[in-house]
Write a protein that holds these residues in place. Structure first.
Motif, PDB file in Angstrom:
ATOM      1  N   LYS A  53      -2.615  33.670  20.605  1.00 24.83           N
ATOM      2  CA  LYS A  53      -4.057  33.992  20.753  1.00 24.83           C
ATOM      3  C   LYS A  53      -4.510  34.227  22.075  1.00 24.83           C
ATOM      4  O   LYS A  53      -5.589  33.728  22.495  1.00 24.83           O
ATOM      5  N   VAL A  54      -3.635  34.387  22.943  1.00 26.35           N
ATOM      6  CA  VAL A  54      -3.918  34.897  24.374  1.00 26.35           C
ATOM      7  C   VAL A  54      -3.573  35.990  24.893  1.00 26.35           C
ATOM      8  O   VAL A  54      -2.474  36.753  24.192  1.00 26.35           O
ATOM      9  N   HIS A  55      -4.459  36.848  25.474  1.00 22.47           N
ATOM     10  CA  HIS A  55      -4.411  38.233  25.766  1.00 22.47           C
ATOM     11  C   HIS A  55      -3.636  38.248  27.086  1.00 22.47           C
ATOM     12  O   HIS A  55      -2.935  39.380  27.211  1.00 22.47           O
ATOM     13  N   LEU A  56      -3.864  37.567  28.114  1.00 21.93           N
ATOM     14  CA  LEU A  56      -3.324  37.599  29.355  1.00 21.93           C
ATOM     15  C   LEU A  56      -3.018  36.163  29.866  1.00 21.93           C
ATOM     16  O   LEU A  56      -3.928  35.513  29.677  1.00 21.93           O
ATOM     17  N   VAL A  57      -1.993  36.220  30.546  1.00 20.98           N
ATOM     18  CA  VAL A  57      -1.864  34.829  31.439  1.00 20.98           C
ATOM     19  C   VAL A  57      -1.555  35.279  33.125  1.00 20.98           C
ATOM     20  O   VAL A  57      -0.619  36.283  33.312  1.00 20.98           O
ATOM     21  N   ALA A  58      -2.465  34.611  34.035  1.00 23.80           N
ATOM     22  CA  ALA A  58      -2.305  34.811  35.203  1.00 23.80           C
ATOM     23  C   ALA A  58      -1.785  33.352  35.879  1.00 23.80           C
ATOM     24  O   ALA A  58      -2.192  32.360  35.436  1.00 23.80           O
ATOM     25  N   THR A  59      -0.986  33.687  36.860  1.00 20.21           N
ATOM     26  CA  THR A  59      -0.341  32.443  37.557  1.00 20.21           C
ATOM     27  C   THR A  59      -0.642  32.657  38.853  1.00 20.21           C
ATOM     28  O   THR A  59      -0.046  33.670  39.435  1.00 20.21           O
ATOM     29  N   LEU A  60      -1.005  31.747  39.627  1.00 19.39           N
ATOM     30  CA  LEU A  60      -1.555  31.774  40.944  1.00 19.39           C
ATOM     31  C   LEU A  60      -0.881  30.758  41.693  1.00 19.39           C
ATOM     32  O   LEU A  60      -0.794  29.397  41.082  1.00 19.39           O
ATOM     33  N   ARG A  61      -0.110  30.845  42.688  1.00 19.51           N
ATOM     34  CA  ARG A  61       0.882  29.940  43.271  1.00 19.51           C
ATOM     35  C   ARG A  61       0.411  29.480  44.744  1.00 19.51           C
ATOM     36  O   ARG A  61      -0.162  30.486  45.338  1.00 19.51           O
ATOM     37  N   PHE A  62       0.189  28.261  44.902  1.00 22.41           N
ATOM     38  CA  PHE A  62      -0.112  27.769  46.182  1.00 22.41           C
ATOM     39  C   PHE A  62       0.933  26.885  46.679  1.00 22.41           C
ATOM     40  O   PHE A  62       1.755  26.349  46.038  1.00 22.41           O
ATOM     41  N   ASP A  63       0.646  26.247  47.927  1.00 21.84           N
ATOM     42  CA  ASP A  63       1.782  25.315  48.530  1.00 21.84           C
ATOM     43  C   ASP A  63       1.836  23.924  47.896  1.00 21.84           C
ATOM     44  O   ASP A  63       2.737  23.328  47.636  1.00 21.84           O
ATOM     45  N   ASP A  64       0.387  23.421  47.511  1.00 15.77           N
ATOM     46  CA  ASP A  64       0.373  22.097  46.975  1.00 15.77           C
ATOM     47  C   ASP A  64      -0.968  22.004  46.263  1.00 15.77           C
ATOM     48  O   ASP A  64      -1.689  22.900  46.379  1.00 15.77           O
ATOM     49  N   LEU A  65      -1.386  20.881  45.509  1.00 18.82           N
ATOM     50  CA  LEU A  65      -2.539  20.696  44.912  1.00 18.82           C
ATOM     51  C   LEU A  65      -3.817  20.512  45.537  1.00 18.82           C
ATOM     52  O   LEU A  65      -4.975  21.311  45.427  1.00 18.82           O
ATOM     53  N   ALA A  66      -3.568  19.894  46.901  1.00 21.67           N
ATOM     54  CA  ALA A  66      -4.856  20.111  47.970  1.00 21.67           C
ATOM     55  C   ALA A  66      -5.149  21.499  48.273  1.00 21.67           C
ATOM     56  O   ALA A  66      -6.234  21.577  48.538  1.00 21.67           O
ATOM     57  N   VAL A  67      -4.068  22.203  48.434  1.00 23.76           N
ATOM     58  CA  VAL A  67      -4.396  23.674  48.883  1.00 23.76           C
ATOM     59  C   VAL A  67      -5.288  24.373  47.731  1.00 23.76           C
ATOM     60  O   VAL A  67      -6.234  25.189  47.830  1.00 23.76           O
ATOM     61  N   ILE A  68      -4.942  24.135  46.406  1.00 22.08           N
ATOM     62  CA  ILE A  68      -5.711  24.726  45.142  1.00 22.08           C
ATOM     63  C   ILE A  68      -7.170  24.254  45.288  1.00 22.08           C
ATOM     64  O   ILE A  68      -8.267  24.915  45.287  1.00 22.08           O
ATOM     65  N   GLN A  69      -7.418  22.804  45.614  1.00 19.57           N
ATOM     66  CA  GLN A  69      -8.572  22.261  45.602  1.00 19.57           C
ATOM     67  C   GLN A  69      -9.588  22.893  46.736  1.00 19.57           C
ATOM     68  O   GLN A  69     -10.557  23.201  46.683  1.00 19.57           O
ATOM     69  N   ASN A  70      -9.011  23.290  47.685  1.00 18.82           N
ATOM     70  CA  ASN A  70      -9.498  23.684  48.807  1.00 18.82           C
ATOM     71  C   ASN A  70      -9.789  25.271  48.779  1.00 18.82           C
ATOM     72  O   ASN A  70     -10.933  25.858  48.977  1.00 18.82           O
ATOM     73  N   ALA A  71      -8.840  25.810  48.040  1.00 21.82           N
ATOM     74  CA  ALA A  71      -9.024  27.220  47.797  1.00 21.82           C
ATOM     75  C   ALA A  71     -10.238  27.374  46.807  1.00 21.82           C
ATOM     76  O   ALA A  71     -11.068  28.340  47.101  1.00 21.82           O
ATOM     77  N   PHE A  72     -10.334  26.787  45.839  1.00 21.60           N
ATOM     78  CA  PHE A  72     -11.613  26.928  44.890  1.00 21.60           C
ATOM     79  C   PHE A  72     -12.909  26.162  45.454  1.00 21.60           C
ATOM     80  O   PHE A  72     -13.947  26.654  44.976  1.00 21.60           O
ATOM     81  N   ALA A  73     -12.801  25.494  46.597  1.00 18.40           N
ATOM     82  CA  ALA A  73     -14.187  25.123  47.328  1.00 18.40           C
ATOM     83  C   ALA A  73     -14.647  26.043  47.877  1.00 18.40           C
ATOM     84  O   ALA A  73     -15.830  25.876  48.494  1.00 18.40           O
ATOM     85  N   SER A  74     -13.805  27.016  48.513  1.00 20.54           N
ATOM     86  CA  SER A  74     -14.245  28.189  49.566  1.00 20.54           C
ATOM     87  C   SER A  74     -15.043  29.017  48.836  1.00 20.54           C
ATOM     88  O   SER A  74     -15.154  29.187  47.680  1.00 20.54           O
ATOM     89  N   ALA A  75     -15.728  29.974  49.553  1.00 21.37           N
ATOM     90  CA  ALA A  75     -16.742  30.930  49.109  1.00 21.37           C
ATOM     91  C   ALA A  75     -15.999  32.050  48.353  1.00 21.37           C
ATOM     92  O   ALA A  75     -16.391  32.327  47.281  1.00 21.37           O
ATOM     93  N   GLU A  76     -14.732  32.275  48.642  1.00 19.96           N
ATOM     94  CA  GLU A  76     -13.745  33.341  47.899  1.00 19.96           C
ATOM     95  C   GLU A  76     -13.414  32.372  46.528  1.00 19.96           C
ATOM     96  O   GLU A  76     -13.730  33.331  45.647  1.00 19.96           O
ATOM     97  N   GLY A  77     -12.890  31.477  46.691  1.00 17.37           N
ATOM     98  CA  GLY A  77     -12.601  30.693  45.343  1.00 17.37           C
ATOM     99  C   GLY A  77     -13.951  30.514  44.363  1.00 17.37           C
ATOM    100  O   GLY A  77     -13.624  30.745  43.282  1.00 17.37           O
ATOM    101  N   GLN A  78     -14.895  30.258  44.744  1.00 17.81           N
ATOM    102  CA  GLN A  78     -16.051  30.163  43.915  1.00 17.81           C
ATOM    103  C   GLN A  78     -16.502  31.431  43.495  1.00 17.81           C
ATOM    104  O   GLN A  78     -16.924  31.715  42.442  1.00 17.81           O
ATOM    105  N   ALA A  79     -16.467  32.452  44.300  1.00 19.84           N
ATOM    106  CA  ALA A  79     -16.756  34.048  43.792  1.00 19.84           C
ATOM    107  C   ALA A  79     -15.793  34.218  42.702  1.00 19.84           C
ATOM    108  O   ALA A  79     -16.125  35.006  41.663  1.00 19.84           O
ATOM    109  N   THR A  80     -14.525  34.086  42.933  1.00 16.10           N
ATOM    110  CA  THR A  80     -13.680  34.323  41.715  1.00 16.10           C
ATOM    111  C   THR A  80     -13.839  33.425  40.457  1.00 16.10           C
ATOM    112  O   THR A  80     -13.657  34.357  39.358  1.00 16.10           O
ATOM    113  N   ALA A  81     -14.218  32.189  40.613  1.00 13.09           N
ATOM    114  CA  ALA A  81     -14.450  31.547  39.323  1.00 13.09           C
ATOM    115  C   ALA A  81     -15.791  32.079  38.572  1.00 13.09           C
ATOM    116  O   ALA A  81     -15.735  32.347  37.497  1.00 13.09           O
ATOM    117  N   ALA A  82     -16.663  32.321  39.418  1.00 17.67           N
ATOM    118  CA  ALA A  82     -18.006  32.895  38.939  1.00 17.67           C
ATOM    119  C   ALA A  82     -17.866  34.255  38.237  1.00 17.67           C
ATOM    120  O   ALA A  82     -18.213  34.505  37.102  1.00 17.67           O
TER     121      ALA A  82
END
Length: 102
Positions: A53-82
């Motif tokens: 029941k899934v149309h598409l799967v996207a996998t984004l890779r980062f160095d570690d979990l802290a980098v993901i947290q920082n990435a989505f706290a950034s303006a670019e990460g927030q714009a992508t989420a929005a």
């Protein structure tokens, strides 16, 4: 290595979803700080029992979990989420995890 996996539900208009995702969303997501790799599924998404029941799967890779947290706290990460609200009419589930080679 850490991953963010996004599973997009079947959208109202699959062709419009695919076009928007490739032309607008992916280029926006590629601006996220710390992103090392971005992959999307091609063709139908399946389970061992048949179609998912899934149309598409996207996998984004980062160095570690802290980098993901920082990435989505950034303006670019927030714009992508929005941006998900713009085109992901079938919804999106996200998983975040560390991984290791075994």
């Amino acid at each position: 290595m850490a991953s963010l996996v996004v599973m997009y539900g079947t959208p109202a208009d699959p062709a419009a979803f695919d076009a928007y995702c490739r032309e607008k969303h992916v280029p926006l997501a590629k601006t996220i700080p710390g992103l090392r790799r971005y992959e999307i599924s091609s063709g139908p998404v399946m389970t061992p029992a048949g179609p998912a029941k899934v149309h598409l799967v996207a996998t984004l890779r980062f160095d570690d979990l802290a980098v993901i947290q920082n990435a989505f706290a950034s303006a670019e990460g927030q714009a992508t989420a929005a941006d998900l609200q713009v085109f992901a009419t079938g919804g999106a589930d996200m998983l975040i995890f560390d991984s290791e080679d075994v």
